[in-house]
Design a protein around this motif. Structure first.
Motif, mmCIF file in Angstrom:
data_model
loop_
_atom_site.group_PDB
_atom_site.id
_atom_site.type_symbol
_atom_site.label_atom_id
_atom_site.label_comp_id
_atom_site.label_asym_id
_atom_site.label_seq_id
_atom_site.Cartn_x
_atom_site.Cartn_y
_atom_site.Cartn_z
ATOM 1 N N LEU A 462 0.820 -1.217 0.000
ATOM 2 C CA LEU A 462 0.000 0.000 0.000
ATOM 3 C C LEU A 462 0.854 1.267 0.000
ATOM 4 C CD1 LEU A 462 -2.688 -1.139 2.595
ATOM 5 C CD2 LEU A 462 -3.111 -0.653 0.176
ATOM 6 N N ARG A 533 -3.309 -5.648 -6.379
ATOM 7 C CA ARG A 533 -3.259 -4.250 -5.925
ATOM 8 C C ARG A 533 -2.620 -3.328 -6.973
ATOM 9 N NH1 ARG A 533 -4.847 -3.391 -0.764
ATOM 10 N NH2 ARG A 533 -4.366 -4.937 0.854
ATOM 11 N N PRO A 534 -3.004 -2.028 -6.919
ATOM 12 C CA PRO A 534 -2.558 -1.078 -7.943
ATOM 13 C C PRO A 534 -1.359 -0.195 -7.589
ATOM 14 C CG PRO A 534 -4.332 -0.111 -6.665
ATOM 15 C CD PRO A 534 -4.079 -1.485 -6.083
ATOM 16 N N GLU A 535 -0.957 -0.101 -6.318
ATOM 17 C CA GLU A 535 -0.115 1.033 -5.892
ATOM 18 C C GLU A 535 1.186 1.163 -6.670
ATOM 19 O OE1 GLU A 535 -1.553 -1.146 -3.767
ATOM 20 O OE2 GLU A 535 -3.143 0.164 -3.017
ATOM 21 N N PHE A 593 -11.072 -3.219 -7.177
ATOM 22 C CA PHE A 593 -10.063 -2.186 -7.470
ATOM 23 C C PHE A 593 -9.120 -2.580 -8.601
ATOM 24 C CE2 PHE A 593 -8.476 -4.081 -3.329
ATOM 25 C CZ PHE A 593 -7.417 -4.829 -3.854
ATOM 26 N N GLU A 597 -8.580 0.547 -10.618
ATOM 27 C CA GLU A 597 -7.264 1.166 -10.477
ATOM 28 C C GLU A 597 -6.174 0.501 -11.309
ATOM 29 O OE1 GLU A 597 -6.186 2.752 -6.507
ATOM 30 O OE2 GLU A 597 -7.568 1.211 -5.791
ATOM 31 N N THR A 621 -8.529 8.042 -4.277
ATOM 32 C CA THR A 621 -7.621 6.960 -3.907
ATOM 33 C C THR A 621 -8.022 5.617 -4.516
ATOM 34 O OG1 THR A 621 -6.353 6.045 -2.070
ATOM 35 C CG2 THR A 621 -8.731 6.274 -1.740
ATOM 36 N N GLU A 622 -9.166 5.591 -5.192
ATOM 37 C CA GLU A 622 -9.590 4.391 -5.914
ATOM 38 C C GLU A 622 -9.449 4.639 -7.426
ATOM 39 O OE1 GLU A 622 -10.473 1.649 -4.223
ATOM 40 O OE2 GLU A 622 -11.713 0.442 -5.534
HETATM 41 C C1 DMJ Z 1 -7.914 0.578 -2.850
HETATM 42 O O1 DMJ Z 1 -9.217 0.339 -2.465
HETATM 43 C C2 DMJ Z 1 -7.513 1.985 -2.594
HETATM 44 O O2 DMJ Z 1 -6.398 2.286 -3.350
HETATM 45 C C3 DMJ Z 1 -7.220 2.255 -1.156
HETATM 46 O O3 DMJ Z 1 -6.739 3.560 -0.948
HETATM 47 C C4 DMJ Z 1 -6.207 1.296 -0.647
HETATM 48 N N1 DMJ Z 1 -6.446 -0.055 -0.989
HETATM 49 C C5 DMJ Z 1 -7.030 -0.447 -2.223
HETATM 50 C C6 DMJ Z 1 -6.099 -1.036 -3.241
HETATM 51 O O4 DMJ Z 1 -5.015 -1.686 -2.795
#
Ligand code: DMJ
Length: 639
Positions: A462, A533-535, A593, A597, A621-622
């Motif tokens: 994250l 996950r996208p981060e 997500f 994302e 944040t999404e």
């Molecule tokens: C998403 O839902 C959002 O990016 C959130 O801020 C953090 N976690 C997830 C993706 O990992």
């Protein structure tokens, strides 16, 4: 009645009129009949609810006002009294938030009045209400629904907003190299595949289970359904998947039900549902997305009825009851949750003309700016009752992450007018640089976590969004500071890339460490998973747009290949349980997500810069794009 009382030296009324006894009797009979008729009219005629509201004791109307819309200023001002607060956290929420006792028509009328409320009610002198914990919340001047109904209905000027954009939303395509185009098309195909399978096996559920080919509902959204539909809408639109976008839109029109009664995460509903609906409205101008966003936004308001106005993390969308997460220290609220509402709530005010949403998040700002920060850092747990920190755990990853993101993005979204947010961001980043940024023995820069002064040399997946955030913020600094922050952003992004390349699947673990000989690798079994996950790709996208260094596109393409190889299954994409195993076991979940994302950021990485240009949009944040306010709006929401 005062008018009939005999005053000293004055004859009584009937006597003064020279009436005899039977006439007096008849007169009194007539008078009492008249009075009965008047009161009956007030309480029984169809349009009487506003009078009831004025005459009935407050408690009898409070639930209606708070649940219907807080948009009524007086409703929100009545919600902070200590007598209504739970004694000790974690607590069942204020019973007054439960609305079913209020007559339906009254609730509807108040809701209508609130919707029609014109420009923001200004805070009246002396209208600040003192609340427990020493904090006070600005309460708007009371504006009676009677007065409001005479004003013209507020209407957001969508055409004006579209004219204010500096770039076409989906951008131009001329002169690009064929490889970039082919890569973008590949990502578009992945999105179609993810959507088609969700539609086929799980439409109307929250997520797809791609191995068992069914849907997953989960317990984060309080009975709301279709998280994947809402999260996917703007990505489908941006990728010009027209047919699929229409399918998603139809589901929203026909099946998206907001009358649910379950426990939802305030944060998740806000970033996924409200963020997704708002973004799609701004992109398309279709009213259905706006009205659903506003309706849902109102349902979240009771969560703010705490002594400080810091919302609790969980809310029942039906009753309006709210409470803190059972796992959160001493009934506290989470920094990354209550600190990740600002962007969406300002837009709810902007689109409704109703200031209540903006007031709620500005109050959060006020509480945070007053509380003392240990070493300038923001701990992750804050009591919504006292407004003080509950535990000194600081992290730019989980529990803290998007709070920092929303500070810099609030400033950008205000067209750089919200200088308070910028200062809070700058100060927070300075403290992070000073206390948390470290270099490993092998030369990798990372951001550690802080537990009451002791460093935990770990970075969560994250936390990898921070490369992009710091690069974005650096654009608006000058000289040394700009260069230092760009270097920091690039180094963190590179470390996150290392966490991917050092795994066998070329996908990164949930958390990686820099101790006991490990460098950007997970050391615990429980941290080896990857859930789409996208981060990391989010940071690649920002760094690409801001530097145009080809390595970011290369790294993004590596992720595409790894996703195809290890996460694509027969009916969608799945997370994996161990990134260090080349025969990964799938977790059977296609997270919403991933469509909102991961695939969007990958696609944008291979687009021209003017597609969802950073000059026009900030991503929530999404990854739902919300417009920067270039219009110098006088409407309620914008600073
Ligand atoms: C998403 O839902 C959002 O990016 C959130 O801020 C953090 N976690 C997830 C993706 O990992």
């Amino acid at each position: 009645m005062v008018v009939l009382r005999k005053l000293p030296g004055m004859p009584g009324w009937p006597a003064a009129l020279g009436l005899r006894l039977p006439q007096k009797f008849l007169f009194l009979l007539f008078l009492s009949g008249l009075l009965t008729l008047c009161f009956g009219a007030l309480f029984l005629l169809p349009d009487s609810s506003r009078f009831k509201r004025l005459f009935l004791p407050r408690r009898a109307t409070a639930s209606a006002s708070s649940s219907s819309s807080a948009s009524s200023s007086s409703a929100s001002s009545s919600s902070t009294r200590d007598t209504d607060l739970p004694r000790s956290p974690p607590a069942a929420a204020e019973p007054r938030h439960a609305s079913p006792a209020a007559p339906r028509r009254l609730r509807e009328k108040l809701r209508t009045a609130a919707r029609m409320a014109g420009p923001p009610a200004r805070t009246a002198p002396g209208s600040r209400q003192q609340v427990q914990g020493g904090e006070s919340r600005a309460q708007p001047a009371s504006a009676s629904p009677l007065a409001r109904e005479t004003r013209a209905p507020f209407r957001f000027d969508y055409e004006r907003f579209r004219r204010s954009l500096r770039h076409p939303v989906r951008g131009g395509r001329s002169g690009e190299d064929p490889e970039t185009r082919a890569r973008r098309m590949k990502i578009k195909e992945m999105m179609k595949f993810a959507w088609d399978n969700y539609k086929q096996y799980a439409l109307g559920k929250n997520e797809l289970r791609p191995l068992t080919k069914n849907g997953h509902i989960g317990n984060m959204f309080g009975g709301l359904r279709g998280a994947t539909v809402i999260d996917a809408l703007d990505t489908l639109y941006i990728m010009e998947l027209e047919e699929e976008f229409q399918e998603a839109k139809q589901w929203v029109e026909k099946s998206f039900d907001l009358n649910v009664n379950g426990e939802a995460s305030l944060f998740e509903v806000n970033i996924r549902y409200i963020g997704g609906l708002l973004a799609t409205y701004y992109l398309t101008g279709e009213e259905v997305f706006k009205s659903k966003a506003l309706e849902l936004g109102e349902k979240l308001l009771p969560a703010f009825n705490t002594p400080t106005g810091i919302p609790r993390g969980v809310i029942n969308l039906g009753s309006g009851m709210s409470w803190s997460w059972g796992w959160a220290s001493a009934g506290s609220s989470i920094l990354a949750e209550f600190g990740t509402l600002h962007l969406e709530f300002l837009h709810l005010s902007e689109l409704s003309g109703n200031p209540v949403f903006a007031e709620k998040v500005r109050n959060i700002r006020r509480v945070l700016s007053r509380v003392e920060k240990p070493q300038g850092l923001y701990p992750n747990f804050l009591s919504p009752v006292t407004g003080s920190w509950v535990q000194h755990h600081v992290s730019i990853g989980g529990l803290g992450d998007s709070f920092y993101e929303y500070l810099i993005k609030s400033w950008l979204m205000s067209d750089k007018k919200d200088s308070e947010a910028k200062k809070m961001y700058d100060d927070a980043l300075e403290a992070i640089e000073k206390h948390l940024v470290k270099k490993s023995a092998g030369g990798l820069t990372y951001i550690a976590e802080w537990r009451g002064g002791i460093l935990d040399h770990k970075m969560g997946h994250l936390a990898c969004f921070s490369g992009g955030m710091i690069a974005l913020g650096a654009q608006h600094s000058t000289g040394d500071r700009r260069q230092r922050h760009m270097e920091l952003a690039a180094e963190i992004t590179s470390t996150c890339h290392e966490s991917y390349t050092r795994s066998d699947t070329k996908l990164g673990p949930e958390a990686f460490r820099f101790d006991a000989g490990s460098e950007a690798t997970a050391t615990r079994l429980s941290e080896r998973y990857y859930i789409l996950r996208p981060e990391v790709v989010e940071s690649y996208m920002y760094l690409w747009r801001l530097t145009h260094q080809p390595k970011y596109r290369h790294w993004g393409w590596e992720v595409v290949q790894a996703l195809e190889k290890h996460c694509r299954v027969e009916a969608g994409f799945s997370g994996i349980r161990d990134v260090y195993s080349t025969t990964p076991s799938h977790d059977n979940m296609q997270q919403s997500f991933f469509l909102a994302e991961t695939l969007k950021y990958l696609y944008l990485l291979f687009c021209e810069d003017d597609v969802l240009s950073l000059e026009d949009w900030v991503f929530n944040t999404e990854a739902h794009p919300l417009p920067i306010n270039h219009t110098d709006s006088k409407a309620a929401g914008q600073p």
